[in-house]
Design a protein around this motif. Sequence first.
Motif, PDB file in Angstrom:
ATOM      1  N   ALA A   1       0.638  -1.224   0.263  1.00  0.00           N
ATOM      2  CA  ALA A   1       0.294  -0.058  -0.283  1.00  0.00           C
ATOM      3  C   ALA A   1       1.045   1.297  -0.097  1.00  0.00           C
ATOM      4  N   ALA A   2       0.130   2.231  -1.127  1.00  0.00           N
ATOM      5  CA  ALA A   2       1.182   3.630  -1.152  1.00  0.00           C
ATOM      6  C   ALA A   2       1.118   4.739  -0.441  1.00  0.00           C
ATOM      7  N   SER A   3       1.390   5.470   0.527  1.00  0.00           N
ATOM      8  CA  SER A   3       0.428   6.599   0.794  1.00  0.00           C
ATOM      9  C   SER A   3       1.362   8.127   0.782  1.00  0.00           C
ATOM     10  N   GLY A   4       1.207   8.637   1.212  1.00  0.00           N
ATOM     11  CA  GLY A   4       1.945   9.617   1.704  1.00  0.00           C
ATOM     12  C   GLY A   4       1.539  10.606  -0.276  1.00  0.00           C
ATOM     13  N   SER A   5       2.550  11.483  -1.267  1.00  0.00           N
ATOM     14  CA  SER A   5       1.754  12.145  -2.541  1.00  0.00           C
ATOM     15  C   SER A   5       2.219  11.167  -2.996  1.00  0.00           C
ATOM     16  N   ILE A   6       1.092  10.686  -3.421  1.00  0.00           N
ATOM     17  CA  ILE A   6       0.958   9.466  -4.323  1.00  0.00           C
ATOM     18  C   ILE A   6       0.255   9.783  -5.333  1.00  0.00           C
ATOM     19  N   PHE A   7      -0.173  11.005  -5.633  1.00  0.00           N
ATOM     20  CA  PHE A   7      -0.241  11.606  -6.828  1.00  0.00           C
ATOM     21  C   PHE A   7       0.687  11.633  -7.783  1.00  0.00           C
ATOM     22  N   SER A   8      -0.072  11.143  -8.919  1.00  0.00           N
ATOM     23  CA  SER A   8       0.939  10.577 -10.341  1.00  0.00           C
ATOM     24  C   SER A   8       1.867   9.291 -10.695  1.00  0.00           C
ATOM     25  N   ILE A   9       1.253   8.815  -9.532  1.00  0.00           N
ATOM     26  CA  ILE A   9       2.220   7.459  -9.978  1.00  0.00           C
ATOM     27  C   ILE A   9       1.475   6.549 -10.681  1.00  0.00           C
ATOM     28  N   ASN A  10       2.368   5.800 -11.273  1.00  0.00           N
ATOM     29  CA  ASN A  10       2.218   5.055 -12.902  1.00  0.00           C
ATOM     30  C   ASN A  10       2.184   3.869 -13.041  1.00  0.00           C
ATOM     31  N   ALA A  11       2.859   3.790 -12.169  1.00  0.00           N
ATOM     32  CA  ALA A  11       3.041   2.494 -12.160  1.00  0.00           C
ATOM     33  C   ALA A  11       3.593   1.610 -10.881  1.00  0.00           C
ATOM     34  N   MET A  12       3.338   0.188 -10.474  1.00  0.00           N
ATOM     35  CA  MET A  12       3.751  -0.189  -8.940  1.00  0.00           C
ATOM     36  C   MET A  12       4.198  -1.498  -9.294  1.00  0.00           C
ATOM     37  N   GLY A  13       5.255  -2.381  -8.786  1.00  0.00           N
ATOM     38  CA  GLY A  13       5.823  -3.319  -8.915  1.00  0.00           C
ATOM     39  C   GLY A  13       6.017  -4.408  -7.754  1.00  0.00           C
ATOM     40  N   TRP A  14       6.545  -4.888  -8.402  1.00  0.00           N
ATOM     41  CA  TRP A  14       7.698  -6.469  -6.540  1.00  0.00           C
ATOM     42  C   TRP A  14       9.355  -6.569  -7.387  1.00  0.00           C
ATOM     43  N   TYR A  15      10.383  -6.143  -6.585  1.00  0.00           N
ATOM     44  CA  TYR A  15      11.079  -6.537  -6.920  1.00  0.00           C
ATOM     45  C   TYR A  15      11.434  -7.531  -6.132  1.00  0.00           C
ATOM     46  N   ARG A  16      12.815  -8.327  -6.230  1.00  0.00           N
ATOM     47  CA  ARG A  16      13.316  -9.481  -4.778  1.00  0.00           C
ATOM     48  C   ARG A  16      15.052  -8.962  -4.368  1.00  0.00           C
ATOM     49  N   GLN A  17      15.487  -9.540  -4.148  1.00  0.00           N
ATOM     50  CA  GLN A  17      16.927  -9.980  -3.559  1.00  0.00           C
ATOM     51  C   GLN A  17      17.426 -11.138  -2.454  1.00  0.00           C
ATOM     52  N   ALA A  18      17.881 -11.560  -4.047  1.00  0.00           N
ATOM     53  CA  ALA A  18      18.694 -13.186  -2.778  1.00  0.00           C
ATOM     54  C   ALA A  18      19.941 -12.718  -2.279  1.00  0.00           C
ATOM     55  N   PRO A  19      20.295 -13.541  -0.831  1.00  0.00           N
ATOM     56  CA  PRO A  19      21.510 -13.027  -0.404  1.00  0.00           C
ATOM     57  C   PRO A  19      22.615 -13.476  -1.655  1.00  0.00           C
ATOM     58  N   GLY A  20      23.359 -12.526  -1.283  1.00  0.00           N
ATOM     59  CA  GLY A  20      23.930 -12.786  -2.316  1.00  0.00           C
ATOM     60  C   GLY A  20      23.956 -11.747  -4.162  1.00  0.00           C
ATOM     61  N   LYS A  21      22.440 -11.794  -3.990  1.00  0.00           N
ATOM     62  CA  LYS A  21      22.558 -11.584  -5.381  1.00  0.00           C
ATOM     63  C   LYS A  21      21.660  -9.679  -5.149  1.00  0.00           C
ATOM     64  N   GLN A  22      21.939  -9.531  -7.191  1.00  0.00           N
ATOM     65  CA  GLN A  22      20.810  -7.964  -7.167  1.00  0.00           C
ATOM     66  C   GLN A  22      19.542  -8.251  -7.192  1.00  0.00           C
ATOM     67  N   ARG A  23      19.057  -7.182  -7.008  1.00  0.00           N
ATOM     68  CA  ARG A  23      18.378  -6.876  -6.997  1.00  0.00           C
ATOM     69  C   ARG A  23      17.265  -6.885  -8.315  1.00  0.00           C
ATOM     70  N   GLU A  24      16.198  -8.270  -8.592  1.00  0.00           N
ATOM     71  CA  GLU A  24      15.791  -7.917  -9.941  1.00  0.00           C
ATOM     72  C   GLU A  24      15.024  -7.843 -10.130  1.00  0.00           C
ATOM     73  N   LEU A  25      13.978  -7.071 -11.162  1.00  0.00           N
ATOM     74  CA  LEU A  25      12.376  -7.287 -11.220  1.00  0.00           C
ATOM     75  C   LEU A  25      12.090  -8.398 -11.479  1.00  0.00           C
ATOM     76  N   VAL A  26      10.403  -8.801 -10.235  1.00  0.00           N
ATOM     77  CA  VAL A  26      10.030 -10.418 -10.660  1.00  0.00           C
ATOM     78  C   VAL A  26       8.421  -9.864 -10.859  1.00  0.00           C
ATOM     79  N   ALA A  27       8.016  -8.380 -10.848  1.00  0.00           N
ATOM     80  CA  ALA A  27       6.566  -8.758 -11.385  1.00  0.00           C
ATOM     81  C   ALA A  27       6.265  -7.029 -11.361  1.00  0.00           C
ATOM     82  N   ARG A  28       5.529  -5.891 -12.561  1.00  0.00           N
ATOM     83  CA  ARG A  28       5.371  -5.001 -12.068  1.00  0.00           C
ATOM     84  C   ARG A  28       4.030  -4.470 -13.098  1.00  0.00           C
ATOM     85  N   ILE A  29       3.047  -3.225 -12.759  1.00  0.00           N
ATOM     86  CA  ILE A  29       1.612  -3.132 -13.883  1.00  0.00           C
ATOM     87  C   ILE A  29       2.094  -2.120 -13.641  1.00  0.00           C
ATOM     88  N   SER A  30       1.200  -1.240 -14.854  1.00  0.00           N
ATOM     89  CA  SER A  30       0.996   0.342 -15.012  1.00  0.00           C
ATOM     90  C   SER A  30       0.260   0.619 -14.784  1.00  0.00           C
TER      91      SER A  30
END
Length: 120
Positions: free
Chosen positions: A23-52
Amino acid sequence: QVQLVESGGGLVQAGGSLRLSCAASGSIFSINAMGWYRQAPGKQRELVARISGGGGTDYADSVKGRFTISGDIAKNTVYLRMNNLKPEDTAVYFCNAAKWETDKGNVYYWGKGTLVTVSS
């Protein structure tokens, strides 16, 4: 500023399911996309899924057919349904929001993350 709060992580056995919420709060006007990323131990953060804002979705190849992103950008909420979880899905999952700011372009905000652990 935008604040993002994730929930729904936890420990699950391989083959199980979890549903993450953000859930997003605060200055939420003009948010145009949201998504999920993940980071496993010792690995870079990577995109999982996003929605526009138009409802278009994008998934990492590793989760296609198992994970589903849903939500309502206008209501500033996004969910990630994760089925058939595998041990390699173990990671901290971060919610992300892209917000258009006139003088900066797209600015990206992050939640603090929620841990998903999949046992074999």
